[in-house]
Design a protein around this motif. Structure first.
Motif, PDB file in Angstrom:
ATOM      1  N   LYS A   1       0.827  -1.201   0.000  1.00 41.49           N
ATOM      2  CA  LYS A   1       0.000   0.000   0.000  1.00 41.49           C
ATOM      3  C   LYS A   1       0.861   1.249   0.000  1.00 41.49           C
ATOM      4  O   LYS A   1       1.877   1.319   0.684  1.00 41.49           O
ATOM      5  CB  LYS A   1      -0.883   0.030   1.249  1.00 41.49           C
ATOM      6  CG  LYS A   1      -1.939  -1.028   1.277  1.00 41.49           C
ATOM      7  CD  LYS A   1      -2.764  -0.894   2.549  1.00 41.49           C
ATOM      8  CE  LYS A   1      -3.779  -2.010   2.630  1.00 41.49           C
ATOM      9  NZ  LYS A   1      -4.548  -1.947   3.869  1.00 41.49           N
ATOM     10  N   ARG A   2       0.392   2.244  -0.753  1.00 37.93           N
ATOM     11  CA  ARG A   2       1.037   3.551  -0.804  1.00 37.93           C
ATOM     12  C   ARG A   2      -0.056   4.583  -0.981  1.00 37.93           C
ATOM     13  O   ARG A   2      -0.756   4.571  -1.987  1.00 37.93           O
ATOM     14  CB  ARG A   2       2.051   3.600  -1.935  1.00 37.93           C
ATOM     15  CG  ARG A   2       3.181   2.615  -1.638  1.00 37.93           C
ATOM     16  CD  ARG A   2       4.196   2.511  -2.679  1.00 37.93           C
ATOM     17  NE  ARG A   2       5.231   1.584  -2.193  1.00 37.93           N
ATOM     18  CZ  ARG A   2       6.128   1.029  -2.953  1.00 37.93           C
ATOM     19  NH1 ARG A   2       6.154   1.278  -4.227  1.00 37.93           N
ATOM     20  NH2 ARG A   2       7.025   0.218  -2.431  1.00 37.93           N
ATOM     21  N   ALA A   3      -0.214   5.438   0.010  1.00 37.74           N
ATOM     22  CA  ALA A   3      -1.329   6.381  -0.029  1.00 37.74           C
ATOM     23  C   ALA A   3      -1.000   7.639   0.754  1.00 37.74           C
ATOM     24  O   ALA A   3      -0.120   7.654   1.620  1.00 37.74           O
ATOM     25  CB  ALA A   3      -2.582   5.731   0.556  1.00 37.74           C
ATOM     26  N   VAL A   4      -1.738   8.695   0.435  1.00 45.59           N
ATOM     27  CA  VAL A   4      -1.684   9.954   1.180  1.00 45.59           C
ATOM     28  C   VAL A   4      -3.031  10.110   1.859  1.00 45.59           C
ATOM     29  O   VAL A   4      -4.079   9.963   1.230  1.00 45.59           O
ATOM     30  CB  VAL A   4      -1.425  11.155   0.248  1.00 45.59           C
ATOM     31  CG1 VAL A   4      -1.598  12.474   1.004  1.00 45.59           C
ATOM     32  CG2 VAL A   4      -0.035  11.069  -0.364  1.00 45.59           C
ATOM     33  N   GLY A   5      -2.995  10.411   3.159  1.00 42.78           N
ATOM     34  CA  GLY A   5      -4.218  10.641   3.915  1.00 42.78           C
ATOM     35  C   GLY A   5      -4.290  12.070   4.399  1.00 42.78           C
ATOM     36  O   GLY A   5      -3.263  12.670   4.747  1.00 42.78           O
ATOM     37  N   PHE A   6      -5.489  12.612   4.401  1.00 41.43           N
ATOM     38  CA  PHE A   6      -5.730  13.963   4.907  1.00 41.43           C
ATOM     39  C   PHE A   6      -6.678  13.861   6.087  1.00 41.43           C
ATOM     40  O   PHE A   6      -7.676  13.149   6.004  1.00 41.43           O
ATOM     41  CB  PHE A   6      -6.412  14.843   3.849  1.00 41.43           C
ATOM     42  CG  PHE A   6      -5.662  14.950   2.565  1.00 41.43           C
ATOM     43  CD1 PHE A   6      -4.523  15.730   2.465  1.00 41.43           C
ATOM     44  CD2 PHE A   6      -6.105  14.277   1.428  1.00 41.43           C
ATOM     45  CE1 PHE A   6      -3.840  15.841   1.262  1.00 41.43           C
ATOM     46  CE2 PHE A   6      -5.435  14.378   0.231  1.00 41.43           C
ATOM     47  CZ  PHE A   6      -4.289  15.166   0.142  1.00 41.43           C
ATOM     48  N   LYS A   7      -6.404  14.586   7.158  1.00 32.19           N
ATOM     49  CA  LYS A   7      -7.332  14.678   8.282  1.00 32.19           C
ATOM     50  C   LYS A   7      -7.488  16.149   8.639  1.00 32.19           C
ATOM     51  O   LYS A   7      -6.491  16.869   8.762  1.00 32.19           O
ATOM     52  CB  LYS A   7      -6.843  13.875   9.482  1.00 32.19           C
ATOM     53  CG  LYS A   7      -6.916  12.381   9.229  1.00 32.19           C
ATOM     54  CD  LYS A   7      -6.592  11.585  10.458  1.00 32.19           C
ATOM     55  CE  LYS A   7      -6.684  10.093  10.135  1.00 32.19           C
ATOM     56  NZ  LYS A   7      -6.220   9.281  11.245  1.00 32.19           N
ATOM     57  N   LEU A   8      -8.744  16.566   8.792  1.00 29.66           N
ATOM     58  CA  LEU A   8      -9.061  17.943   9.134  1.00 29.66           C
ATOM     59  C   LEU A   8      -9.449  18.012  10.604  1.00 29.66           C
ATOM     60  O   LEU A   8     -10.314  17.254  11.062  1.00 29.66           O
ATOM     61  CB  LEU A   8     -10.226  18.456   8.287  1.00 29.66           C
ATOM     62  CG  LEU A   8     -10.113  18.277   6.771  1.00 29.66           C
ATOM     63  CD1 LEU A   8     -11.373  18.790   6.087  1.00 29.66           C
ATOM     64  CD2 LEU A   8      -8.890  19.001   6.247  1.00 29.66           C
ATOM     65  N   SER A   9      -8.833  18.928  11.330  1.00 26.87           N
ATOM     66  CA  SER A   9      -9.170  19.126  12.742  1.00 26.87           C
ATOM     67  C   SER A   9     -10.581  19.662  12.878  1.00 26.87           C
ATOM     68  O   SER A   9     -11.089  20.367  12.004  1.00 26.87           O
ATOM     69  CB  SER A   9      -8.204  20.126  13.382  1.00 26.87           C
ATOM     70  OG  SER A   9      -6.909  19.605  13.430  1.00 26.87           O
ATOM     71  N   ASP A  10     -11.195  19.331  14.007  1.00 31.49           N
ATOM     72  CA  ASP A  10     -12.520  19.833  14.338  1.00 31.49           C
ATOM     73  C   ASP A  10     -12.495  21.362  14.315  1.00 31.49           C
ATOM     74  O   ASP A  10     -11.604  21.981  14.890  1.00 31.49           O
ATOM     75  CB  ASP A  10     -12.915  19.329  15.730  1.00 31.49           C
ATOM     76  CG  ASP A  10     -14.407  19.283  15.952  1.00 31.49           C
ATOM     77  OD1 ASP A  10     -15.169  19.606  15.016  1.00 31.49           O
ATOM     78  OD2 ASP A  10     -14.815  18.904  17.062  1.00 31.49           O
ATOM     79  N   GLY A  11     -13.426  21.965  13.598  1.00 28.54           N
ATOM     80  CA  GLY A  11     -13.534  23.419  13.564  1.00 28.54           C
ATOM     81  C   GLY A  11     -12.859  24.095  12.383  1.00 28.54           C
ATOM     82  O   GLY A  11     -13.012  25.297  12.190  1.00 28.54           O
ATOM     83  N   MET A  12     -12.108  23.371  11.583  1.00 29.98           N
ATOM     84  CA  MET A  12     -11.459  23.998  10.427  1.00 29.98           C
ATOM     85  C   MET A  12     -12.273  23.761   9.168  1.00 29.98           C
ATOM     86  O   MET A  12     -12.989  22.772   9.047  1.00 29.98           O
ATOM     87  CB  MET A  12     -10.020  23.508  10.245  1.00 29.98           C
ATOM     88  CG  MET A  12      -9.879  22.126   9.625  1.00 29.98           C
ATOM     89  SD  MET A  12      -8.188  21.672   9.160  1.00 29.98           S
ATOM     90  CE  MET A  12      -7.961  22.573   7.645  1.00 29.98           C
ATOM     91  N   GLU A  13     -12.183  24.684   8.239  1.00 37.40           N
ATOM     92  CA  GLU A  13     -12.831  24.550   6.935  1.00 37.40           C
ATOM     93  C   GLU A  13     -11.967  23.680   6.027  1.00 37.40           C
ATOM     94  O   GLU A  13     -10.751  23.573   6.236  1.00 37.40           O
ATOM     95  CB  GLU A  13     -13.013  25.928   6.290  1.00 37.40           C
ATOM     96  CG  GLU A  13     -13.923  26.867   7.067  1.00 37.40           C
ATOM     97  CD  GLU A  13     -15.352  26.359   7.153  1.00 37.40           C
ATOM     98  OE1 GLU A  13     -15.845  25.793   6.159  1.00 37.40           O
ATOM     99  OE2 GLU A  13     -15.955  26.507   8.227  1.00 37.40           O
TER     100      GLU A  13
END
Length: 153
Positions: free
Chosen positions: A109-121
């Motif tokens: 597996k090779r992937a990029v993950g994005f996570k957005l903090s609570d409260g951000m657009e």
């Protein structure tokens, strides 16, 4: 100087300039708890300057794979190997966390993950992605998305 992220006593150390510092600290602690529980690995981060190679690696993959340039400045980063996987994490001032998962064995597996903090657009550069929601005791509501990496880096 790099330090181990404490997921029991969540601290905003290193993330103070973020408008969502507490949520981003919770997100970082959530990642630390995951690696401690799953791999018995201590999640250690350093400043973006100390971990410039990790920040540059993520920036290169994002640019080459999807022509994405993260507008927000990087605050902290880390790169480590655990259980045959090379992980790179970058935490941005906006509240965004980007991780690059790279299985060392060919064909993994090779992937990029994005996570957005609570409260951000959702940042403009990630507007094309759909984000799934996940609840976390440490981070509140986390919104996440990912894409599979096609190239070799």
């Amino acid at each position: 100087m790099p330090y181990v992220v404490d997921f029991v006593t969540v601290s905003t150390t290193g993330l103070e300039s973020s408008p969502v510092a507490e949520a981003l600290a919770g997100l970082r602690a959530n990642e630390a708890r995951y690696f401690r529980n799953k791999y018995d690995h201590e999640f250690t981060v350093g400043t973006a300057e100390e971990e410039a190679d990790a920040v540059a690696r993520v920036a290169r993959v994002l640019k080459d794979e999807r022509d994405i340039v993260i507008a927000s400045p990087a605050l902290e980063a880390t790169r480590f190997e655990v259980d045959g996987v090379d992980w790179t994490y970058v935490f941005y001032e906006s509240g965004l966390s980007v991780n690059l998962l790279w299985t060392i064995e060919d064909g993994g597996k090779r992937a990029v993950g994005f996570k957005l903090s609570d409260g951000m657009e959702v940042p403009e550069e990630l507007a094309a992605f759909k984000f799934a929601r996940q609840r976390s005791k440490l981070a509140g509501t986390i919104r996440g998305s990912y894409f599979v990496v096609k190239g070799e880096y």
